[in-house]
Scaffold this active site. Structure first.
Site, short mmCIF file in Angstrom:
data_model
loop_
_atom_site.label_atom_id
_atom_site.label_comp_id
_atom_site.label_asym_id
_atom_site.label_seq_id
_atom_site.Cartn_x
_atom_site.Cartn_y
_atom_site.Cartn_z
N GLU A 228 -0.84 -63.85 77.38
CA GLU A 228 -0.77 -62.71 78.27
C GLU A 228 -1.61 -63.04 79.50
OE1 GLU A 228 -1.86 -59.11 76.34
OE2 GLU A 228 -0.05 -59.03 75.13
N ALA A 312 -5.64 -48.71 84.61
CA ALA A 312 -6.07 -47.33 84.36
C ALA A 312 -5.44 -46.84 83.07
CB ALA A 312 -5.67 -46.44 85.53
N ASP A 380 9.44 -59.94 76.80
CA ASP A 380 8.69 -59.33 75.70
C ASP A 380 8.76 -57.81 75.72
OD1 ASP A 380 7.01 -59.48 73.44
OD2 ASP A 380 5.24 -59.12 74.67
N GLU A 385 7.75 -46.60 75.84
CA GLU A 385 7.18 -45.30 75.50
C GLU A 385 7.57 -44.24 76.51
OE1 GLU A 385 2.98 -45.38 74.85
OE2 GLU A 385 3.06 -47.15 73.55
#
Length: 502
Positions: A228, A312, A380, A385
């Protein structure tokens, strides 16, 4: 006779010694002059707050090449100014300033309780330990709220933040410079991530640098074994905003002192136990996770300064629960097996008949995410969501982009499969893609300009130039795929901007 010969030899040695000293003085004066001139130029080219991170042994340009280097630098400065102008022109375009539908109370994720409301208690904001935190002086006025809270209160049914939201810049600045009072490891996931807390009770997700920005992903790695990248998270935020989606939480780069800002403030004993000093004196740690959490894959400061991305945090799940959805075009995450969609060209027909893709905007929302992922080469995307309170009538949150921007020399056409199979796209998305293909708004140019605002851009460009060129190439591929859909089918465009004349 011997005395005479000895005196002649002494005289010869003395002359050679004088000549050698004079020659060394001339060389020293020449090098000092060249170094002084070169350093003056390097101060113009590399005036950076953390210059030691860019290269351990940077060599200054040779005097004979100063004119050429200066010329290239001036050209880059002029090009940067042009790119900033392009970015401003893009964000001023009518497609980025469309009138939003009227917002109702149920279109906002969170609301501020009035003082007289039941259960209102100022103490609910306070930490168990107030030491190190700012005093709470908030009320119902948004002017008293810290930037992270204003960001949370600005999340709506349609986007995480509004176009030209001035609070985003303030939030990014605070993430980049605010004092860190706590650092603990974030649970879940396959790689090392830290949850950082600030004196104003704001939090950010920290992903450390794992590889240099110019490096490409190893061709022998599977997509699910890739590192990552911190700069991928930063670049994804900027790309998402340029595309007009505003579905990636604000992300900024920062240089962290791993001792002062992590080790000394952590209460995570498991994390603290993984700190060590490398053979060359750098401070390293590796935490605990499924992949790459070992001494062989530790992240290290130079010697204690580490760069990374700070994203954030979204509102706590106790305040605004999120629903996790399995991506219909999820990969098999196997070294040998293929997913069903990879072997079934008509796979989208069954998806279109399955809730929530059979009505509303969910399918074109997923196509938006597909286009973002193809442009940044992110394979990936196994889940996504949404905020539960909005039901199925809301946007997809574009979280977790760390495995994007791994390779620039190769495109992955399979990422575009949802678009190719479904042949469906928002009119607003298509219009902005066409806009970004024009020379006056070229995607690589506005992306370069946008990334130049990140604090880490003073250390090195956030994306290597080949990555920026790949964006233009991939954008052309997307537009070609859409054109083939338009030639083959009639019902391709979902018109979400019926009043736009363009």
């Amino acid at each position: 006779m011997r005395v005479c010969r000895h005196r002649c030899l002494l005289g010869a040695f003395a002359m050679l010694l004088c000549a050698s000293v004079a020659l060394h003085l001339l060389v020293a004066l020449f090098l000092l002059s060249a170094h002084h001139t070169t350093c003056e130029l390097s101060q113009c080219l590399f005036t950076q707050p953390h210059d030691d991170l860019t290269s351990a042994n940077r060599s200054h340009p040779a005097p004979s090449h100063m004119a050429a280097v200066t010329g290239r630098w001036k050209q880059e400065v002029r090009a940067g100014e042009v790119n900033i102008t392009k970015l401003e022109a893009l964000f001023s375009h009518a497609l980025y300033n469309l009138h939003a539908p009227p917002s109702h109370d149920d279109d906002w994720l969170l609301k501020v309780r009035s003082k007289g409301s039941e259960g209102h208690n100022e103490e609910q904001w306070l930490s168990d330990s107030k030491e190190g935190y700012d005093p709470i002086q908030w009320n119902t006025s948004t002017e008293t709220h810290p930037p992270w809270l204003r960001f949370h209160l600005g999340i709506s049914r349609w986007q995480l933040y509004q176009h030209r939201d001035a609070n985003v810049a303030v939030l990014l600045q605070q993430l980049a410079i605010n004092r860190i009072v706590s650092a603990v490891q974030k649970t879940g996931g396959t790689q090392l991530k830290l949850l950082l807390t600030f004196p104003n009770y704001g939090q950010a997700l920290f992903k450390p640098m794992k590889q240099e920005r110019y490096e490409e992903t190893n061709v022998n790695l599977f997509y699910f074994s890739d590192f990552e990248r911190h700069n991928a998270e930063i670049a994804a935020f900027h790309l998402d905003r340029i595309l007009g989606f505003r579905r990636v939480p604000p992300v900024v780069g920062r240089l962290i002192d791993v001792i002062k800002e992590i080790k000394d403030v952590t209460t995570d004993h498991k994390l603290a136990r993984t700190f060590f000093t490398s053979p060359v004196g750098n401070t390293c740690f590796y935490g605990q996770c499924s992949y790459y959490c070992s001494t062989e894959h530790a992240v290290c400061g130079r010697p204690r300064t580490l760069e990374g991305s700070l994203a954030a945090m979204l509102p706590d799940l106790s305040l605004s629960p999120r629903r996790t959805w399995r991506n219909p075009w999820r990969r098999s995450y196997s070294r040998s097996k293929l997913a069903l969609w990879e072997t079934t060209p008509t796979y989208c027909n069954s998806v279109k008949k399955t809730p929530p893709y059979d009505q509303g905007t969910r399918l074109v929302d997923l196509i938006d995410m597909t286009i973002l992922d193809f442009l940044q080469s992110n394979m990936d995307r196994h889940h996504y969501e949404t905020f539960e309170i909005f039901g199925n009538n809301t946007f997809l949150i574009h979280l977790d982009n760390g495995r994007a921007f791994g390779r620039y020399s190769k495109d992955e056409p399979s990422i575009l499969t949802p678009l190719v199979q479904c042949c469906r796209i928002r009119r607003s998305t298509l219009s902005r893609l066409r806009l970004l293909s024009l020379p006056e708004y070229r995607l690589s140019d506005v992306m370069r300009a946008s990334l130049s605002h990140d604090p880490l851009a003073t250390v090195a460009p956030m994306l290597a130039e080949p990555h920026l060129s790949a964006l233009d190439r991939r954008l052309d591929t997307v537009l070609q795929a859409i054109q083939r859909c338009l030639l083959q089918y009639g019902d391709v465009i979902y018109d979400d901007i019926p009043n736009y004349p363009g």
